[in-house]
Scaffold this active site. Structure first.
Site, PDB file in Angstrom:
ATOM      1  N   GLY A  41       0.840  -1.200   0.000  1.00  0.00           N
ATOM      2  CA  GLY A  41       0.000   0.000   0.000  1.00  0.00           C
ATOM      3  C   GLY A  41       0.865   1.236   0.000  1.00  0.00           C
ATOM      4  O   GLY A  41       2.038   1.189   0.419  1.00  0.00           O
TER       5      GLY A  41
ATOM      6  N   ASN B 120       1.763  -1.023  10.487  1.00  0.00           N
ATOM      7  CA  ASN B 120       0.992  -2.268  10.507  1.00  0.00           C
ATOM      8  C   ASN B 120       0.949  -2.906  11.888  1.00  0.00           C
ATOM      9  O   ASN B 120      -0.091  -3.428  12.303  1.00  0.00           O
ATOM     10  CB  ASN B 120       1.611  -3.268   9.538  1.00  0.00           C
ATOM     11  CG  ASN B 120       0.943  -3.320   8.174  1.00  0.00           C
ATOM     12  OD1 ASN B 120       0.980  -4.339   7.505  1.00  0.00           O
ATOM     13  ND2 ASN B 120       0.356  -2.225   7.746  1.00  0.00           N
TER      14      ASN B 120
ATOM     15  N   LEU C  46       0.074  -8.934   1.594  1.00  0.00           N
ATOM     16  CA  LEU C  46       1.272  -9.367   0.873  1.00  0.00           C
ATOM     17  C   LEU C  46       2.149 -10.243   1.757  1.00  0.00           C
ATOM     18  O   LEU C  46       2.742 -11.225   1.291  1.00  0.00           O
ATOM     19  CB  LEU C  46       2.064  -8.151   0.393  1.00  0.00           C
ATOM     20  CG  LEU C  46       3.454  -8.422  -0.189  1.00  0.00           C
ATOM     21  CD1 LEU C  46       3.349  -9.227  -1.482  1.00  0.00           C
ATOM     22  CD2 LEU C  46       4.209  -7.123  -0.421  1.00  0.00           C
TER      23      LEU C  46
ATOM     24  N   HIS D 253      -9.956  -4.679   6.222  1.00  0.00           N
ATOM     25  CA  HIS D 253      -8.655  -5.289   5.952  1.00  0.00           C
ATOM     26  C   HIS D 253      -7.666  -5.088   7.093  1.00  0.00           C
ATOM     27  O   HIS D 253      -6.661  -5.788   7.152  1.00  0.00           O
ATOM     28  CB  HIS D 253      -8.084  -4.686   4.660  1.00  0.00           C
ATOM     29  CG  HIS D 253      -6.930  -5.441   4.087  1.00  0.00           C
ATOM     30  ND1 HIS D 253      -6.991  -6.788   3.790  1.00  0.00           N
ATOM     31  CD2 HIS D 253      -5.667  -5.035   3.734  1.00  0.00           C
ATOM     32  CE1 HIS D 253      -5.832  -7.184   3.287  1.00  0.00           C
ATOM     33  NE2 HIS D 253      -5.007  -6.136   3.254  1.00  0.00           N
ATOM     34  N   TRP D 254      -7.933  -4.140   7.975  1.00  0.00           N
ATOM     35  CA  TRP D 254      -7.001  -3.829   9.062  1.00  0.00           C
ATOM     36  C   TRP D 254      -7.426  -4.501  10.369  1.00  0.00           C
ATOM     37  O   TRP D 254      -7.618  -3.850  11.390  1.00  0.00           O
ATOM     38  CB  TRP D 254      -6.925  -2.322   9.269  1.00  0.00           C
ATOM     39  CG  TRP D 254      -6.034  -1.620   8.289  1.00  0.00           C
ATOM     40  CD1 TRP D 254      -5.275  -2.172   7.301  1.00  0.00           C
ATOM     41  CD2 TRP D 254      -5.802  -0.204   8.230  1.00  0.00           C
ATOM     42  NE1 TRP D 254      -4.589  -1.205   6.616  1.00  0.00           N
ATOM     43  CE2 TRP D 254      -4.891   0.015   7.164  1.00  0.00           C
ATOM     44  CE3 TRP D 254      -6.273   0.884   8.948  1.00  0.00           C
ATOM     45  CZ2 TRP D 254      -4.453   1.288   6.814  1.00  0.00           C
ATOM     46  CZ3 TRP D 254      -5.838   2.144   8.606  1.00  0.00           C
ATOM     47  CH2 TRP D 254      -4.933   2.350   7.552  1.00  0.00           C
TER      48      TRP D 254
END
Length: 283
Positions: A40, A48, A113, A261-262
């Site tokens: 990203g 993250n 990823l 997604h987080w």
């Protein structure tokens, strides 16, 4: 840098071929978790994994590197030819990190990823890893190329802080609730994204598509695996976790509702508890 509870130390380490920016906590603990971030615009490992690094440090030694081609780690002087060339470098970088710290076997957490890298590591070096968490995996044949992901990949066509905030807003389920977090990440991520070497590496990484792992190879992975997915993930759809569940030999799946997604940020308390229970053999 520090967060509540445990101090995060961050510095460059030279492992041989790679110079890696490493974030570390829980040095006193014997068992190690290696965290691999996702992709990203302007992504960093600390963005993250800051909550997980602080929370897991009571009982685990935690390492969260910036991957080759991201943030403060090394970048190739010339773009690599395809995604597999990048994957080969990421695998080599991770193995150098384990050897640098003298780690025979570690627990492993991948995000997006990072999940693809984790699976490739299990194919090449299964004996160096114990239990594996794959959070929000993509890259499977049934992973939907969402409009959100397509627009995120085109960030550099017209980069701006406003556009970056829009993209991060698509990563979460409740944008209003998560807006303070997004605001807190924006300046650092945008500054990082606009570095010449970061944009060059990003464009190289996404110039070609990843080739999914054959199902016969997936079925040969014997490590215990915990798949974690947000039900409302618009970046890497939950169908990718269903796909992996079908072929991985020893896998279980935990789904968070009202989560995008987080997961490690939106459901940080539950996520950190869940992965530690799994690594401690209680799941």
């Amino acid at each position: 840098m520090t967060r509540e509870g445990n101090s995060i130390t961050s510095n460059h380490i030279n492992t041989g071929k790679y110079t890696t920016w490493m974030n570390e906590t829980g040095k006193k603990n014997n068992e190690t978790i290696l965290f691999l971030h996702g992709s990203g615009p302007g992504v960093t490992s600390i963005a993250n994994w800051s909550y997980a690094l602080a929370d897991c440090a009571d009982t685990f030694h935690c390492l969260a590197p910036d991957l080759y081609g991201f943030a403060k780690s090394d970048h190739p002087a010339e773009p690599l030819k395809n995604r597999q060339a990048w994957m080969d470098c990421w695998i080599e970088q991770v193995m150098e990190i384990l050897d640098y710290y003298g780690l025979e076997k570690v627990q492993l957490v991948g995000n997006s990823l990072g999940c693809s890298i984790a699976l490739e590591l299990l194919l090449e070096y299964p004996e160096r890893f114990d239990r594996i968490v794959l959070m929000g995996p993509g890259g499977t044949p049934n992973t939907k190329l969402s409009l959100e992901l397509a627009r995120a990949k085109s960030f550099y066509d017209s980069p701006s802080k406003k556009r970056l905030q829009q993209i991060m807003g698509w990563f979460v389920y409740d944008k209003e609730l998560m807006q303070p977090v997004i605001d807190g990440l924006t300046d650092d991520r945008f500054e990082n994204a606009m570095r010449e070497e970061v944009s060059r590496s990003n464009n190289s990484i996404f110039s070609t598509a990843a080739v999914p792992i054959p199902t016969v190879a997936l079925s040969r992975i014997k490590n215990p695996i915990l798949l974690v997915h947000g039900r409302d993930d618009k970046v890497c759809s939950i169908e990718s976790s269903y796909y992996l569940m079908e072929y991985l030999d020893d896998a279980q799946l935990h789904v968070f509702s009202q989560c995008g997604h987080w997961t490690q940020i939106e459901k940080k308390g539950q996520f950190n508890h869940l992965i530690q229970e799994f690594f401690n053999g209680h799941l």
